[in-house]
Design a protein around this motif. Structure first.
Motif, PDB file in Angstrom:
ATOM      1  N   GLU A 167      -3.387   4.443  -1.265  1.00 13.84           N
ATOM      2  CA  GLU A 167      -4.313   4.893  -0.228  1.00 13.84           C
ATOM      3  C   GLU A 167      -4.432   6.407  -0.269  1.00 13.84           C
ATOM      4  N   GLY A 168      -5.517   6.931   0.295  1.00  7.75           N
ATOM      5  CA  GLY A 168      -5.695   8.375   0.397  1.00  7.75           C
ATOM      6  C   GLY A 168      -6.063   9.063  -0.908  1.00  7.75           C
ATOM      7  N   VAL A 169      -6.768   8.344  -1.798  1.00  9.72           N
ATOM      8  CA  VAL A 169      -7.199   8.964  -3.057  1.00  9.72           C
ATOM      9  C   VAL A 169      -8.373   9.911  -2.766  1.00  9.72           C
ATOM     10  N   GLU A 170      -8.162  11.184  -3.016  1.00 18.73           N
ATOM     11  CA  GLU A 170      -9.176  12.187  -2.675  1.00 18.73           C
ATOM     12  C   GLU A 170      -9.746  12.922  -3.877  1.00 18.73           C
ATOM     13  N   THR A 171      -9.047  12.879  -5.029  1.00 13.36           N
ATOM     14  CA  THR A 171      -9.541  13.640  -6.197  1.00 13.36           C
ATOM     15  C   THR A 171      -9.617  12.751  -7.439  1.00 13.36           C
ATOM     16  N   GLU A 172     -10.454  13.196  -8.380  1.00 14.30           N
ATOM     17  CA  GLU A 172     -10.588  12.492  -9.657  1.00 14.30           C
ATOM     18  C   GLU A 172      -9.253  12.470 -10.399  1.00 14.30           C
ATOM     19  N   GLU A 173      -8.501  13.566 -10.291  1.00 10.10           N
ATOM     20  CA  GLU A 173      -7.210  13.656 -10.991  1.00 10.10           C
ATOM     21  C   GLU A 173      -6.255  12.572 -10.478  1.00 10.10           C
ATOM     22  N   GLN A 174      -6.210  12.428  -9.149  1.00 15.27           N
ATOM     23  CA  GLN A 174      -5.354  11.380  -8.576  1.00 15.27           C
ATOM     24  C   GLN A 174      -5.797  10.009  -9.068  1.00 15.27           C
ATOM     25  N   LEU A 175      -7.101   9.764  -9.032  1.00 12.55           N
ATOM     26  CA  LEU A 175      -7.626   8.465  -9.459  1.00 12.55           C
ATOM     27  C   LEU A 175      -7.275   8.189 -10.922  1.00 12.55           C
ATOM     28  N   ASP A 176      -7.495   9.185 -11.787  1.00 11.20           N
ATOM     29  CA  ASP A 176      -7.193   9.004 -13.209  1.00 11.20           C
ATOM     30  C   ASP A 176      -5.719   8.679 -13.413  1.00 11.20           C
ATOM     31  N   TYR A 177      -4.872   9.442 -12.700  1.00 10.04           N
ATOM     32  CA  TYR A 177      -3.435   9.221 -12.854  1.00 10.04           C
ATOM     33  C   TYR A 177      -3.057   7.803 -12.414  1.00 10.04           C
ATOM     34  N   LYS A 198       0.862  -1.188   0.000  1.00  7.98           N
ATOM     35  CA  LYS A 198       0.000   0.000   0.000  1.00  7.98           C
ATOM     36  C   LYS A 198       0.890   1.227   0.000  1.00  7.98           C
ATOM     37  N   ILE A 199       0.827   1.990  -1.070  1.00 11.94           N
ATOM     38  CA  ILE A 199       1.632   3.211  -1.155  1.00 11.94           C
ATOM     39  C   ILE A 199       1.079   4.229  -0.169  1.00 11.94           C
ATOM     40  N   ASP A 200       1.967   4.778   0.647  1.00 13.87           N
ATOM     41  CA  ASP A 200       1.514   5.704   1.679  1.00 13.87           C
ATOM     42  C   ASP A 200       0.779   6.911   1.097  1.00 13.87           C
ATOM     43  N   ARG A 201      -0.185   7.378   1.871  1.00 15.54           N
ATOM     44  CA  ARG A 201      -1.023   8.512   1.485  1.00 15.54           C
ATOM     45  C   ARG A 201      -0.214   9.758   1.121  1.00 15.54           C
ATOM     46  N   SER A 202       0.947   9.924   1.758  1.00 15.80           N
ATOM     47  CA  SER A 202       1.729  11.134   1.489  1.00 15.80           C
ATOM     48  C   SER A 202       2.183  11.209   0.029  1.00 15.80           C
ATOM     49  N   PHE A 203       2.295  10.056  -0.638  1.00 18.87           N
ATOM     50  CA  PHE A 203       2.697  10.073  -2.046  1.00 18.87           C
ATOM     51  C   PHE A 203       1.504  10.329  -2.968  1.00 18.87           C
ATOM     52  N   THR A 204       0.321   9.890  -2.517  1.00 15.00           N
ATOM     53  CA  THR A 204      -0.885  10.119  -3.320  1.00 15.00           C
ATOM     54  C   THR A 204      -1.243  11.601  -3.308  1.00 15.00           C
ATOM     55  N   LYS A 205      -0.922  12.223  -2.174  1.00 13.81           N
ATOM     56  CA  LYS A 205      -1.404  13.582  -1.887  1.00 13.81           C
ATOM     57  C   LYS A 205      -1.088  14.599  -2.993  1.00 13.81           C
ATOM     58  N   ASP A 206       0.191  14.767  -3.311  1.00 13.40           N
ATOM     59  CA  ASP A 206       0.548  15.783  -4.309  1.00 13.40           C
ATOM     60  C   ASP A 206       0.927  15.156  -5.643  1.00 13.40           C
ATOM     61  N   LEU A 207       0.322  14.017  -5.909  1.00  8.77           N
ATOM     62  CA  LEU A 207       0.685  13.234  -7.083  1.00  8.77           C
ATOM     63  C   LEU A 207       0.660  14.059  -8.370  1.00  8.77           C
ATOM     64  N   VAL A 208      -0.383  14.848  -8.508  1.00  6.74           N
ATOM     65  CA  VAL A 208      -0.594  15.529  -9.777  1.00  6.74           C
ATOM     66  C   VAL A 208       0.374  16.705  -9.942  1.00  6.74           C
ATOM     67  N   PRO A 215       6.324  16.049  -9.212  1.00  9.07           N
ATOM     68  CA  PRO A 215       6.951  15.011 -10.044  1.00  9.07           C
ATOM     69  C   PRO A 215       7.691  13.970  -9.201  1.00  9.07           C
ATOM     70  N   ALA A 216       8.236  14.368  -8.046  1.00 12.23           N
ATOM     71  CA  ALA A 216       8.958  13.417  -7.196  1.00 12.23           C
ATOM     72  C   ALA A 216       8.020  12.299  -6.739  1.00 12.23           C
ATOM     73  N   ASN A 217       6.790  12.660  -6.394  1.00 14.73           N
ATOM     74  CA  ASN A 217       5.836  11.633  -5.960  1.00 14.73           C
ATOM     75  C   ASN A 217       5.467  10.692  -7.104  1.00 14.73           C
ATOM     76  N   ARG A 218       5.401  11.252  -8.313  1.00 10.83           N
ATOM     77  CA  ARG A 218       5.110  10.372  -9.454  1.00 10.83           C
ATOM     78  C   ARG A 218       6.265   9.400  -9.675  1.00 10.83           C
ATOM     79  N   THR A 219       7.482   9.865  -9.429  1.00  6.13           N
ATOM     80  CA  THR A 219       8.645   8.975  -9.550  1.00  6.13           C
ATOM     81  C   THR A 219       8.573   7.849  -8.523  1.00  6.13           C
TER      82      THR A 219
END
Ligand code: C2E
Ligand code: MG
Ligand code: MG
Ligand code: MG
Length: 288
Positions: free
Chosen positions: A233-243, A197-207, A210-214
């Motif tokens: 974990e911690g998916v809060e926006t459609e953009e995060q989900l799509d990505y 489970k990828i920690d929520r802190s990486f999902t947070k600023d995913l969009v 760029p470091a989190n996307r890496t």
């Protein structure tokens, strides 16, 4: 003058220390009594297949029915329970309740139980798990454990043995909060996890970050090599989900898709938010 202030300052500090020690002691006593009475409840948060958005797992999240302060979140008491030896009896209550609840769910939906390092040692856990499965009638392949990297830091051989025993009877194991712990990559890959489970802190600023996307991309590569599934974990926006879906993640969880709720009010395994009869919510939607 300076001296006097210094003294007052010190006394103030002492009083505050005393007060916080007192309130901590009160909390410990209340927790001990609540553990003896079972004054807790489990809320369940769904984890969905990223492709079909069908629910696959319900994660059990404990809440304390505090005698005067209402329902308390785990951040307020799990740490205290771990430090005072109360996590073991509390953990047994959580496991039993989760298995008892899940025994009546559709067979395709697992229950995930968070296991604290304080519970994870010796033969006690395995024995308790076997007994609980027998007594609740839950099939072991409907049970998943979530453990954090901290489990890899001590008693590695003993924990590895326990992992194998759990997996041998069909229980799956997910590595929770991956990416923020202290375990070496070497020890992570040497343990037979089924999911990370990828920690929520990486999902947070995913969009935007760029470091989190890496990080997500390298976890995907690692997981593919190990043959394990990846949950965000911690998916809060459609953009995060799509990505995340575009990156091929297997499973997704977060407020966007479903918040923790008591089993009876849970849309997927209970009556649904409108309080419709069991299963009624979805049967109605299907038009059957
Ligand atoms: P966790 O296992 O990583 O659980 C995820 C936490 O993030 C939960 O908080 C959940 O409500 C919250 N969350 C889920 N989706 C979102 C989102 O989209 N955005 C945000 N901001 N938060 C989200 P909760 O219930 O307060 O639990 C916190 C932690 O307490 C858990 O982290 C877990 O480490 C621990 N915990 C909870 N229940 C248990 C339990 O039954 N046993 C043990 N040992 N630990 C537990
Ligand atoms: Mg968890
Ligand atoms: Mg987590
Ligand atoms: Mg977390």
């Amino acid at each position: 003058r300076v001296k006097a202030e210094g003294r007052n300052g010190y006394r103030f500090f002492e009083e505050e220390m005393h007060k916080s020690a007192q309130s901590r002691n009160r909390l410990i006593n209340e927790l001990r009594e609540s553990v003896a009475r079972g004054d807790f409840e489990l809320h369940y948060q769904p984890i969905f297949d990223a492709k079909t958005l069908q629910p696959r797992v319900m994660e059990a999240l404990v809440r304390w029915r505090h005698p005067s302060e209402g329902l308390l979140q785990p951040g307020r008491f799990i740490g205290i329970a771990e430090e005072t030896g109360l996590m073991e009896p509390l953990g047994r209550w959580i496991l039993r309740q989760a298995c008892a609840d899940a025994a009546s769910w559709p067979k395709g939906i697992k229950v995930a139980v968070n296991i604290s390092p304080a519970q994870f040692r010796g033969p006690e856990l395995f024995d308790a798990v076997l007994r609980t499965l027998l007594e609740t009638g839950l099939s072991p392949d409907q049970l998943e454990f979530e453990v954090t990297e901290s489990i890899l830091l001590q008693e590695k051989e003993e924990n590895l043995l326990l992992f194998r025993q759990l997996k041998n009877i069909g229980i799956s194991i997910a590595l929770d909060d991956f990416g923020v712990g202290y375990a070496s990559l070497g020890s992570v890959v040497s343990f037979p996890f089924d999911k990370v489970k990828i920690d929520r802190s990486f999902t947070k600023d995913l969009v935007t970050n760029p470091a989190n996307r890496t990080v997500v991309a390298s976890i995907m590569t690692l997981a593919a090599g190990l043959g394990v599934q990846v949950i965000a974990e911690g998916v809060e926006t459609e953009e995060q989900l799509d990505y995340l879906r575009s990156q091929g993640l297997d499973l997704v969880q977060g407020y966007l898709l479903g918040r923790p709720a008591p089993a009876g009010l849970n849309e997927w395994v209970g009556a649904g938010p409108a309080g419709a009869p069991q299963g009624g919510h979805h049967l109605a939607c299907d038009g059957r």
